[in-house]
Design a protein around this motif. Sequence first.
Motif, PDB file in Angstrom:
ATOM      1  N   GLY A   1       3.368  -3.139 -14.026  1.00  0.00           N
ATOM      2  CA  GLY A   1       3.523  -1.690 -14.036  1.00  0.00           C
ATOM      3  C   GLY A   1       2.920  -1.006 -12.827  1.00  0.00           C
ATOM      4  N   SER A   2       2.120  -1.719 -12.044  1.00  0.00           N
ATOM      5  CA  SER A   2       1.524  -1.079 -10.880  1.00  0.00           C
ATOM      6  C   SER A   2       2.485  -1.072  -9.701  1.00  0.00           C
ATOM      7  CB  SER A   2       0.232  -1.775 -10.487  1.00  0.00           C
ATOM      8  OG  SER A   2       0.497  -3.089 -10.075  1.00  0.00           O
ATOM      9  N   ARG A   3       3.596  -1.739  -9.823  1.00  0.00           N
ATOM     10  CA  ARG A   3       4.608  -1.710  -8.787  1.00  0.00           C
ATOM     11  C   ARG A   3       5.286  -0.347  -8.840  1.00  0.00           C
ATOM     12  NH1 ARG A   3       5.987  -5.117  -4.943  1.00  0.00           N
ATOM     13  NH2 ARG A   3       8.178  -5.089  -4.536  1.00  0.00           N
ATOM     14  N   GLY A   4       5.726   0.169  -7.729  1.00  0.00           N
ATOM     15  CA  GLY A   4       6.300   1.511  -7.691  1.00  0.00           C
ATOM     16  C   GLY A   4       7.507   1.642  -8.587  1.00  0.00           C
ATOM     17  N   THR A   5       7.555   2.700  -9.350  1.00  0.00           N
ATOM     18  CA  THR A   5       8.734   2.992 -10.150  1.00  0.00           C
ATOM     19  C   THR A   5       9.062   4.460 -10.008  1.00  0.00           C
ATOM     20  OG1 THR A   5       7.414   3.473 -12.109  1.00  0.00           O
ATOM     21  CG2 THR A   5       8.247   1.217 -11.895  1.00  0.00           C
TER      22      THR A   5
ATOM     23  N   GLU B   1      -7.723  -0.683 -10.150  1.00  0.00           N
ATOM     24  CA  GLU B   1      -8.659  -0.974 -11.248  1.00  0.00           C
ATOM     25  C   GLU B   1      -8.012  -1.862 -12.305  1.00  0.00           C
ATOM     26  OE1 GLU B   1      -6.569   2.866 -12.173  1.00  0.00           O
ATOM     27  OE2 GLU B   1      -7.693   2.158 -10.446  1.00  0.00           O
ATOM     28  N   LYS B   2      -6.682  -1.960 -12.293  1.00  0.00           N
ATOM     29  CA  LYS B   2      -5.976  -2.822 -13.248  1.00  0.00           C
ATOM     30  C   LYS B   2      -5.702  -4.204 -12.670  1.00  0.00           C
ATOM     31  CE  LYS B   2      -3.714   0.993 -15.621  1.00  0.00           C
ATOM     32  NZ  LYS B   2      -2.438   1.638 -15.934  1.00  0.00           N
TER      33      LYS B   2
ATOM     34  N   CYS C   1     -12.916  -2.110  -4.394  1.00  0.00           N
ATOM     35  CA  CYS C   1     -12.441  -3.498  -4.517  1.00  0.00           C
ATOM     36  C   CYS C   1     -13.058  -4.395  -3.454  1.00  0.00           C
ATOM     37  CB  CYS C   1     -10.922  -3.554  -4.363  1.00  0.00           C
ATOM     38  SG  CYS C   1     -10.047  -3.444  -5.902  1.00  0.00           S
ATOM     39  N   ILE C   2     -13.089  -3.916  -2.229  1.00  0.00           N
ATOM     40  CA  ILE C   2     -13.648  -4.701  -1.129  1.00  0.00           C
ATOM     41  C   ILE C   2     -15.122  -4.987  -1.384  1.00  0.00           C
ATOM     42  CG2 ILE C   2     -14.261  -4.650   1.319  1.00  0.00           C
ATOM     43  CD1 ILE C   2     -11.607  -3.110   1.786  1.00  0.00           C
ATOM     44  N   LYS C   3     -15.871  -3.997  -1.839  1.00  0.00           N
ATOM     45  CA  LYS C   3     -17.311  -4.185  -2.095  1.00  0.00           C
ATOM     46  C   LYS C   3     -17.552  -5.137  -3.258  1.00  0.00           C
ATOM     47  CE  LYS C   3     -18.736   0.183  -0.125  1.00  0.00           C
ATOM     48  NZ  LYS C   3     -19.118   1.554  -0.377  1.00  0.00           N
TER      49      LYS C   3
END
Length: 188
Positions: A13-17, A115-116, A184-186
């Motif tokens: 669901g995180s892919r563009g829609t 975050e997902k 995320c990087i940290k």
Amino acid sequence: GSPHSRGQACPSGSRGTREESGEAVPALRPASILPAVGNKGKMPSSRSKSRMSMNALVDKMVKAGLIGESAARGIQASLAKGERPARAFAASGLAEDKLLRFLASEFRCPYVELEKCSFSKTFLAQFPARVLLDKHVIPLDAGNGDLLTVTSNPFDTSAIDELRLATGRDFQIALAPSVDIDRCIKQH
């Protein structure tokens, strides 16, 4: 392979829609507004064509109710003075996540809710830490064999070029807020 086999997971669901139609949006961008990855990250040769495209993008933001006429004039004036698009749009006062969701829709690229997603150190170790830290990007396995470079600045494709050179692999652009990318990087 699946995202799990590559040491990372992110819901599909995180892919563009496109919310209005529910159709999946391919990771393509209009070349007149944003350089295609195949163009090696180079902007269109004509500055005026690029500026006209940016002005059309600003007009779409006004029509969508994201910014007012005053903010639009400010963005257009900044662009006319040679300001980088990311800075000009950031100065509009529009929240970064709303701006990036709009740009993802316009450029037909994924907007990712990081975050997902989960990342393994093994997956991330395949990519130069200097590029990830300096460019504020994070690689993401789209789960269908495609690799994404998640950025908050769709107008700067230099990170894609550097990752391509370092790994020999191709990347498409995806968008997420800078705060989420830095977190995320940290964490990893």
